[in-house]
Enzyme design. Sequence first.
Site, PDB file in Angstrom:
ATOM      1  N   THR A  16       0.808  -1.222   0.000  1.00  0.00           N
ATOM      2  CA  THR A  16       0.000   0.000   0.000  1.00  0.00           C
ATOM      3  C   THR A  16       0.840   1.270   0.000  1.00  0.00           C
ATOM      4  O   THR A  16       0.485   2.251  -0.654  1.00  0.00           O
ATOM      5  CB  THR A  16      -0.903   0.001   1.261  1.00  0.00           C
ATOM      6  OG1 THR A  16      -1.781  -1.106   1.155  1.00  0.00           O
ATOM      7  CG2 THR A  16      -1.726   1.268   1.375  1.00  0.00           C
ATOM      8  N   ASP A  59       1.734  -6.934  -4.191  1.00  0.00           N
ATOM      9  CA  ASP A  59       0.959  -6.927  -2.958  1.00  0.00           C
ATOM     10  C   ASP A  59       1.668  -7.967  -2.090  1.00  0.00           C
ATOM     11  O   ASP A  59       2.073  -9.024  -2.593  1.00  0.00           O
ATOM     12  CB  ASP A  59      -0.476  -7.378  -3.253  1.00  0.00           C
ATOM     13  CG  ASP A  59      -1.358  -7.262  -2.032  1.00  0.00           C
ATOM     14  OD1 ASP A  59      -2.231  -6.394  -2.034  1.00  0.00           O
ATOM     15  OD2 ASP A  59      -1.182  -8.066  -1.083  1.00  0.00           O
ATOM     16  N   SER A  60       1.819  -7.706  -0.809  1.00  0.00           N
ATOM     17  CA  SER A  60       2.636  -8.630  -0.027  1.00  0.00           C
ATOM     18  C   SER A  60       1.971  -9.990   0.168  1.00  0.00           C
ATOM     19  O   SER A  60       2.601 -10.915   0.662  1.00  0.00           O
ATOM     20  CB  SER A  60       3.033  -8.012   1.311  1.00  0.00           C
ATOM     21  OG  SER A  60       1.973  -8.042   2.217  1.00  0.00           O
ATOM     22  N   SER A  61       0.726 -10.127  -0.262  1.00  0.00           N
ATOM     23  CA  SER A  61       0.108 -11.463  -0.262  1.00  0.00           C
ATOM     24  C   SER A  61       0.863 -12.383  -1.220  1.00  0.00           C
ATOM     25  O   SER A  61       0.739 -13.609  -1.138  1.00  0.00           O
ATOM     26  CB  SER A  61      -1.342 -11.396  -0.738  1.00  0.00           C
ATOM     27  OG  SER A  61      -1.974 -10.283  -0.217  1.00  0.00           O
ATOM     28  N   THR A  91       1.895  -4.544   4.344  1.00  0.00           N
ATOM     29  CA  THR A  91       1.805  -4.904   5.764  1.00  0.00           C
ATOM     30  C   THR A  91       1.320  -6.345   5.988  1.00  0.00           C
ATOM     31  O   THR A  91       1.626  -6.933   7.018  1.00  0.00           O
ATOM     32  CB  THR A  91       0.849  -3.941   6.509  1.00  0.00           C
ATOM     33  OG1 THR A  91      -0.424  -3.969   5.876  1.00  0.00           O
ATOM     34  CG2 THR A  91       1.394  -2.541   6.544  1.00  0.00           C
ATOM     35  N   ASP A  92       0.569  -6.878   5.019  1.00  0.00           N
ATOM     36  CA  ASP A  92      -0.087  -8.167   5.264  1.00  0.00           C
ATOM     37  C   ASP A  92       0.872  -9.287   5.671  1.00  0.00           C
ATOM     38  O   ASP A  92       0.576 -10.070   6.562  1.00  0.00           O
ATOM     39  CB  ASP A  92      -0.897  -8.597   4.039  1.00  0.00           C
ATOM     40  CG  ASP A  92      -2.123  -7.716   3.840  1.00  0.00           C
ATOM     41  OD1 ASP A  92      -2.476  -6.967   4.775  1.00  0.00           O
ATOM     42  OD2 ASP A  92      -2.730  -7.773   2.743  1.00  0.00           O
ATOM     43  N   THR A 168       3.778  -9.200  14.885  1.00  0.00           N
ATOM     44  CA  THR A 168       2.544  -9.753  14.332  1.00  0.00           C
ATOM     45  C   THR A 168       1.704  -8.585  13.849  1.00  0.00           C
ATOM     46  O   THR A 168       1.653  -7.552  14.524  1.00  0.00           O
ATOM     47  CB  THR A 168       1.755 -10.483  15.449  1.00  0.00           C
ATOM     48  OG1 THR A 168       2.590 -11.497  15.995  1.00  0.00           O
ATOM     49  CG2 THR A 168       0.490 -11.132  14.938  1.00  0.00           C
ATOM     50  N   GLN A 280      -2.015 -20.152  20.258  1.00  0.00           N
ATOM     51  CA  GLN A 280      -2.893 -19.240  19.526  1.00  0.00           C
ATOM     52  C   GLN A 280      -2.969 -17.871  20.210  1.00  0.00           C
ATOM     53  O   GLN A 280      -3.429 -16.906  19.619  1.00  0.00           O
ATOM     54  CB  GLN A 280      -4.304 -19.828  19.418  1.00  0.00           C
ATOM     55  CG  GLN A 280      -4.369 -21.051  18.535  1.00  0.00           C
ATOM     56  CD  GLN A 280      -5.753 -21.682  18.472  1.00  0.00           C
ATOM     57  OE1 GLN A 280      -6.748 -21.062  18.839  1.00  0.00           O
ATOM     58  NE2 GLN A 280      -5.808 -22.913  18.015  1.00  0.00           N
ATOM     59  N   CYS A 281      -2.542 -17.820  21.484  1.00  0.00           N
ATOM     60  CA  CYS A 281      -2.549 -16.535  22.185  1.00  0.00           C
ATOM     61  C   CYS A 281      -1.420 -15.666  21.643  1.00  0.00           C
ATOM     62  O   CYS A 281      -0.316 -16.149  21.395  1.00  0.00           O
ATOM     63  CB  CYS A 281      -2.308 -16.734  23.679  1.00  0.00           C
ATOM     64  SG  CYS A 281      -3.634 -17.593  24.489  1.00  0.00           S
TER      65      CYS A 281
HETATM   66  N1  ASP Z   1      -2.444  -5.786   0.803  1.00  0.00           N
HETATM   67  C1  ASP Z   1      -1.397  -4.836   1.124  1.00  0.00           C
HETATM   68  C2  ASP Z   1      -0.096  -5.577   1.163  1.00  0.00           C
HETATM   69  O1  ASP Z   1       0.199  -6.226   2.120  1.00  0.00           O
HETATM   70  C3  ASP Z   1      -1.704  -4.177   2.403  1.00  0.00           C
HETATM   71  C4  ASP Z   1      -0.683  -3.173   2.845  1.00  0.00           C
HETATM   72  O2  ASP Z   1       0.332  -2.936   2.261  1.00  0.00           O
HETATM   73  O3  ASP Z   1      -0.914  -2.574   3.902  1.00  0.00           O
HETATM   74  O4  ASP Z   1       0.646  -5.517   0.212  1.00  0.00           O
END
Ligand code: ASP
Length: 345
Positions: A16, A59-61, A91-92, A168, A280-281
């Site tokens: 982003t 996109d970091s996905s 950020t993802d 995280t 999971q915590c």
């Molecule tokens: N979908 C975006 C990514 O991780 C979200 C972001 O950058 O905040 O690339």
Amino acid sequence: MLDSNASVLLIYTGGTIGMVEDVNGALIPLDFTALREFVPELKRFQFWIDTIQFEKPVDSSDMNPEKWSKLVRIIQENYARYDGFVILHGTDTMAYSASALSFMLENIDKPVILTGSQLPIGKIRTDGRENLLTALEMAVDKAPDGKPIVTEVCIFFQDLLMRGNRTTKINAANFKAFNSFNFPVLAEAGTKIRYRYDLMHRPLPHSTPKFHYTLDPKVAIVKIFPGMSADVLKANSAILHLKAIVLETYGAGDAPGDQWFLDIVDEWIKKGIVVLNVSQCASGSVNMDLYQAGKSLQEIGVLSGYDITTEAAVAKLMFLFGLGLTRHEVKIALKMSIVGEITVD
Ligand code: ASP
């Protein structure tokens, strides 16, 4: 202390932060050469900033071990030339990338800081400008003895510098998007940047950085939940050549005591799969001695992940198997902190 001869390599991977709105209001990646236009403050820094970007920002996905290796290559090739490195990243999956890089960039003595933003840099209210400017400053900051203050892979986000492999993503919308639950922050940026020198991970003396490229991605995450059925759990047994399972359990590392559950996990272990117990915590540590529900797992050979994050657990397992270690060696290494990813007494 700021060094006016210093230089930073700013690496843009996508996310982003580097997006702008096109005429229809859709977000598209910014031509990185236009960055200085959007962040004119960059010109006021007294140090040199070079930029480099992925040919195709992602996109970091879409991040994966191959792209992490690409980042390692960029850093290795430029390591001697720059005082520090800032990676702009979505950020993802930033916490996964920071965790992976913390293992792949062994023994570094310079800062590698990942940052990004929740709002694109082209937006008036963007959080990207502050994140970028402070990360750049941290990347060249020196201690009074002239040495870099930060000597590890970190995430800087919303005033906080955090150990990368302890982070995280906690929020999909707020500017405070990351947390380091099980380790104190390494620096806080207010009117002054307050570093915790005492907490920084330091390279081994008299040794040089080592750059690792190979990860073994044959790792799975299995998150348990009340009502999980045997066939859902057992489906993981069919994964070919699986090396490790990060078993996300409840609380202090507890799981159902049903015989079918323990039998399936036991079957994985007998097949040679390393099973690492991660809570999971978000906060706290696995302690399989506390309840029978944890003890039973320990008895069949499940290993404690201590207070590791799932992101760091995945990265550590990929890294250790990528080194070509035997299962036995991996099990020993999982008990040790390599780059401060777990708290061991
Ligand atoms: N979908 C975006 C990514 O991780 C979200 C972001 O950058 O905040 O690339």
